[in-house]
Design an enzyme around this catalytic site. Structure first.
Site, PDB file in Angstrom:
ATOM      1  N   ARG A  64       0.831  -1.206   0.000  1.00  0.00           N
ATOM      2  CA  ARG A  64       0.000   0.000   0.000  1.00  0.00           C
ATOM      3  C   ARG A  64       0.869   1.261   0.000  1.00  0.00           C
ATOM      4  O   ARG A  64       0.548   2.258  -0.648  1.00  0.00           O
ATOM      5  CB  ARG A  64      -0.917  -0.001   1.229  1.00  0.00           C
ATOM      6  CG  ARG A  64      -1.950   1.132   1.235  1.00  0.00           C
ATOM      7  CD  ARG A  64      -2.805   1.082   2.478  1.00  0.00           C
ATOM      8  NE  ARG A  64      -3.476  -0.197   2.605  1.00  0.00           N
ATOM      9  CZ  ARG A  64      -3.569  -0.890   3.740  1.00  0.00           C
ATOM     10  NH1 ARG A  64      -3.030  -0.432   4.853  1.00  0.00           N
ATOM     11  NH2 ARG A  64      -4.200  -2.040   3.764  1.00  0.00           N
ATOM     12  N   HIS A  68       0.558   4.307  -2.619  1.00  0.00           N
ATOM     13  CA  HIS A  68       0.267   5.663  -2.156  1.00  0.00           C
ATOM     14  C   HIS A  68       1.402   6.621  -2.497  1.00  0.00           C
ATOM     15  O   HIS A  68       1.157   7.811  -2.711  1.00  0.00           O
ATOM     16  CB  HIS A  68       0.000   5.660  -0.652  1.00  0.00           C
ATOM     17  CG  HIS A  68      -1.347   5.112  -0.296  1.00  0.00           C
ATOM     18  ND1 HIS A  68      -1.980   5.381   0.898  1.00  0.00           N
ATOM     19  CD2 HIS A  68      -2.201   4.314  -0.986  1.00  0.00           C
ATOM     20  CE1 HIS A  68      -3.157   4.773   0.929  1.00  0.00           C
ATOM     21  NE2 HIS A  68      -3.310   4.113  -0.204  1.00  0.00           N
ATOM     22  N   GLY A  74       4.174  11.051  -7.963  1.00  0.00           N
ATOM     23  CA  GLY A  74       4.937  10.012  -8.648  1.00  0.00           C
ATOM     24  C   GLY A  74       5.736   9.168  -7.667  1.00  0.00           C
ATOM     25  O   GLY A  74       5.782   9.424  -6.470  1.00  0.00           O
ATOM     26  N   ASP A  76       8.452   8.659  -5.996  1.00  0.00           N
ATOM     27  CA  ASP A  76       9.662   9.409  -5.637  1.00  0.00           C
ATOM     28  C   ASP A  76      10.049   9.257  -4.171  1.00  0.00           C
ATOM     29  O   ASP A  76      10.897   9.993  -3.668  1.00  0.00           O
ATOM     30  CB  ASP A  76       9.490  10.893  -5.969  1.00  0.00           C
ATOM     31  CG  ASP A  76       8.421  11.573  -5.111  1.00  0.00           C
ATOM     32  OD1 ASP A  76       7.643  10.848  -4.439  1.00  0.00           O
ATOM     33  OD2 ASP A  76       8.366  12.811  -5.106  1.00  0.00           O
ATOM     34  N   ASN A  96      -3.104   7.804   5.036  1.00  0.00           N
ATOM     35  CA  ASN A  96      -1.933   7.021   5.433  1.00  0.00           C
ATOM     36  C   ASN A  96      -1.795   6.818   6.940  1.00  0.00           C
ATOM     37  O   ASN A  96      -1.120   5.887   7.387  1.00  0.00           O
ATOM     38  CB  ASN A  96      -0.659   7.697   4.911  1.00  0.00           C
ATOM     39  CG  ASN A  96      -0.596   7.708   3.402  1.00  0.00           C
ATOM     40  OD1 ASN A  96      -1.021   6.758   2.745  1.00  0.00           O
ATOM     41  ND2 ASN A  96      -0.082   8.797   2.835  1.00  0.00           N
ATOM     42  N   PRO A 167      -7.375   7.678  -4.526  1.00  0.00           N
ATOM     43  CA  PRO A 167      -8.801   7.351  -4.622  1.00  0.00           C
ATOM     44  C   PRO A 167      -9.328   6.810  -3.290  1.00  0.00           C
ATOM     45  O   PRO A 167      -8.785   5.840  -2.754  1.00  0.00           O
ATOM     46  CB  PRO A 167      -8.847   6.266  -5.703  1.00  0.00           C
ATOM     47  CG  PRO A 167      -7.466   5.684  -5.720  1.00  0.00           C
ATOM     48  CD  PRO A 167      -6.536   6.798  -5.346  1.00  0.00           C
ATOM     49  N   HIS A 197      -5.834  -5.838  -2.549  1.00  0.00           N
ATOM     50  CA  HIS A 197      -6.686  -5.924  -1.362  1.00  0.00           C
ATOM     51  C   HIS A 197      -6.884  -7.364  -0.895  1.00  0.00           C
ATOM     52  O   HIS A 197      -7.609  -7.601   0.066  1.00  0.00           O
ATOM     53  CB  HIS A 197      -8.046  -5.276  -1.632  1.00  0.00           C
ATOM     54  CG  HIS A 197      -7.982  -3.779  -1.679  1.00  0.00           C
ATOM     55  ND1 HIS A 197      -9.080  -2.990  -1.928  1.00  0.00           N
ATOM     56  CD2 HIS A 197      -6.950  -2.927  -1.506  1.00  0.00           C
ATOM     57  CE1 HIS A 197      -8.734  -1.711  -1.908  1.00  0.00           C
ATOM     58  NE2 HIS A 197      -7.437  -1.653  -1.664  1.00  0.00           N
ATOM     59  N   THR A 198      -6.238  -8.300  -1.560  1.00  0.00           N
ATOM     60  CA  THR A 198      -6.301  -9.681  -1.105  1.00  0.00           C
ATOM     61  C   THR A 198      -5.482  -9.897   0.164  1.00  0.00           C
ATOM     62  O   THR A 198      -5.609 -10.928   0.820  1.00  0.00           O
ATOM     63  CB  THR A 198      -5.816 -10.644  -2.214  1.00  0.00           C
ATOM     64  OG1 THR A 198      -6.122 -11.988  -1.829  1.00  0.00           O
ATOM     65  CG2 THR A 198      -4.329 -10.521  -2.451  1.00  0.00           C
ATOM     66  N   SER A 253      -8.570 -15.379   3.023  1.00  0.00           N
ATOM     67  CA  SER A 253      -7.120 -15.638   3.062  1.00  0.00           C
ATOM     68  C   SER A 253      -6.398 -14.305   3.228  1.00  0.00           C
ATOM     69  O   SER A 253      -5.780 -13.797   2.296  1.00  0.00           O
ATOM     70  CB  SER A 253      -6.660 -16.346   1.780  1.00  0.00           C
ATOM     71  OG  SER A 253      -7.073 -15.631   0.629  1.00  0.00           O
ATOM     72  N   ASP A 258      -3.545 -14.100  -3.339  1.00  0.00           N
ATOM     73  CA  ASP A 258      -4.223 -15.021  -4.239  1.00  0.00           C
ATOM     74  C   ASP A 258      -5.396 -14.309  -4.903  1.00  0.00           C
ATOM     75  O   ASP A 258      -5.458 -13.076  -4.894  1.00  0.00           O
ATOM     76  CB  ASP A 258      -4.684 -16.274  -3.479  1.00  0.00           C
ATOM     77  CG  ASP A 258      -5.583 -15.947  -2.277  1.00  0.00           C
ATOM     78  OD1 ASP A 258      -6.145 -14.822  -2.232  1.00  0.00           O
ATOM     79  OD2 ASP A 258      -5.717 -16.806  -1.390  1.00  0.00           O
TER      80      ASP A 258
END
Length: 333
Positions: A64, A68, A74, A76, A96, A167, A197-198, A253, A258
């Site tokens: 994540r 982010h 960008g 960086d 965050n 978003p 998001h798994t 899981s 997966d």
């Protein structure tokens, strides 16, 4: 004749765009540190492996964090910069903090410290973060993918920009598609990258409106599976303390990379509005189904989408810097 002239102008524009894109791709390349710091990727992997052995959930934070970082200014490394009395930095922006664990930032710190001892001033924090995100995927059960490197570090980090560039979890399909298109990513890229998001967890505050205050007609989001909604309500009571509780984004899981996330969407068990929004049209629902039933194809697509995302707004050549300490810009003490 006018059409033919317009066609030539359009062709020239397309060729110019492709040449500029090719130049950007050439600036980031695989094996970038082969001569200047050959152990770079091994050192990063070692630090990620040690941290995830103690807390496997940190892998989701690293993944994540890279996403982010790339969506704000960008890729960086600006998400790694600490706030100062004069500036609130990205890491303390609402998307965050508190969602990214302090221990995840420490992984980057530890890797950077070893890299500076091994090859001082050669490996950027932005590249360390890109490597670490890839390693987090691999150590969670995902496929390995090569990371083109050569990014340099930015010197600006503003919390306010996280609110305009990232978003939020309540976006619908059109808003999500627009948000990713702004960064040069397609709707298919967006659906593929959402598969991140798994793994990981979310605070209840990010989705509890779907449980208790969906709109003027429905208290509970009618698109949410009622059994799943009841389970979520048990873990996320409609109280201030309940909003701070955390639940897995993929309960089947939660620590394995997966395709279970996509199966959940097919069963109307997407946690966020932005998750279930991927089922909004026949075209996007078909993409979800394809990812759900073909794990190998999804894994390959995910690696390609991550490499594409890792090219957003990169600083190369003489732009930016290579930070000595990922938390502060050079020359600032």
């Amino acid at each position: 004749m006018a059409f033919r002239r317009g066609g030539r102008v359009l062709l020239a524009f397309v060729l110019a765009f492709c040449l500029s894109a090719t130049k950007l791709e050439a600036q980031l390349h695989k094996g970038y540190y082969f001569k200047t710091c050959p152990q770079a990727e091994f050192i990063v992997m070692d630090e990620v492996k040690k941290a995830m052995a103690a807390d496997i959930g940190l892998g989701a934070d690293l993944l994540r964090m890279h996403f982010h970082d790339c969506f704000v200014r960008g890729c960086d490394g600006s998400i790694l910069i600490d706030s100062t009395p004069d500036n609130t930095a990205e890491k303390d922006g609402r998307p965050n903090n508190p969602s990214l664990e302090a221990e995840a930032f420490e992984i980057i710190d530890n890797a950077k410290k070893r890299l500076e001892a091994e090859c001082r001033g050669k490996v950027s924090c932005a590249d360390v973060l890109a490597f670490a995100a890839r390693d987090a995927v691999v150590l969670s059960g995902g496929l390995y993918y090569e990371i083109p490197a050569g990014r340099r570090d930015g010197r600006v980090s503003k919390a306010s920009e996280t609110l305009t560039e990232l978003p939020p979890p309540f976006f619908d399909l059109n808003q999500l598609t627009w948000s990713f298109a702004r960064k040069g990513l397609t709707q298919d890229d967006m659906i593929t990258l959402s598969g991140a998001h798994t793994i990981g967890q979310s605070h209840c505050s990010s989705f509890n409106n779907r449980l208790y205050n969906f709109n003027s007609t429905f208290g509970q989001d009618p698109s949410l599976d009622p059994v799943y909604a009841a389970q979520l309500k048990q873990k996320c009571p409609n109280t201030s303390s309940g909003a701070n509780q955390q639940v897995p984004m993929d309960p089947n899981s939660p620590t394995t990379f997966d395709t279970s996330y996509y199966g959940s969407l097919l069963a109307h068990r997407g946690l966020f509005t932005s998750d279930q929004a991927l089922m909004s049209t026949p075209v996007t629902a078909q993409k979800v189904w394809e990812n759900a039933v073909n794990g190998l194809a999804f894994q390959k697509k995910f690696g390609e989408a991550m490499k594409k995302m890792g090219n957003i707004g990169v600083l190369t050549g003489s732009k930016g810097e290579i930070r000595e300490n990922c938390r502060v810009v050079n020359g600032f003490h």
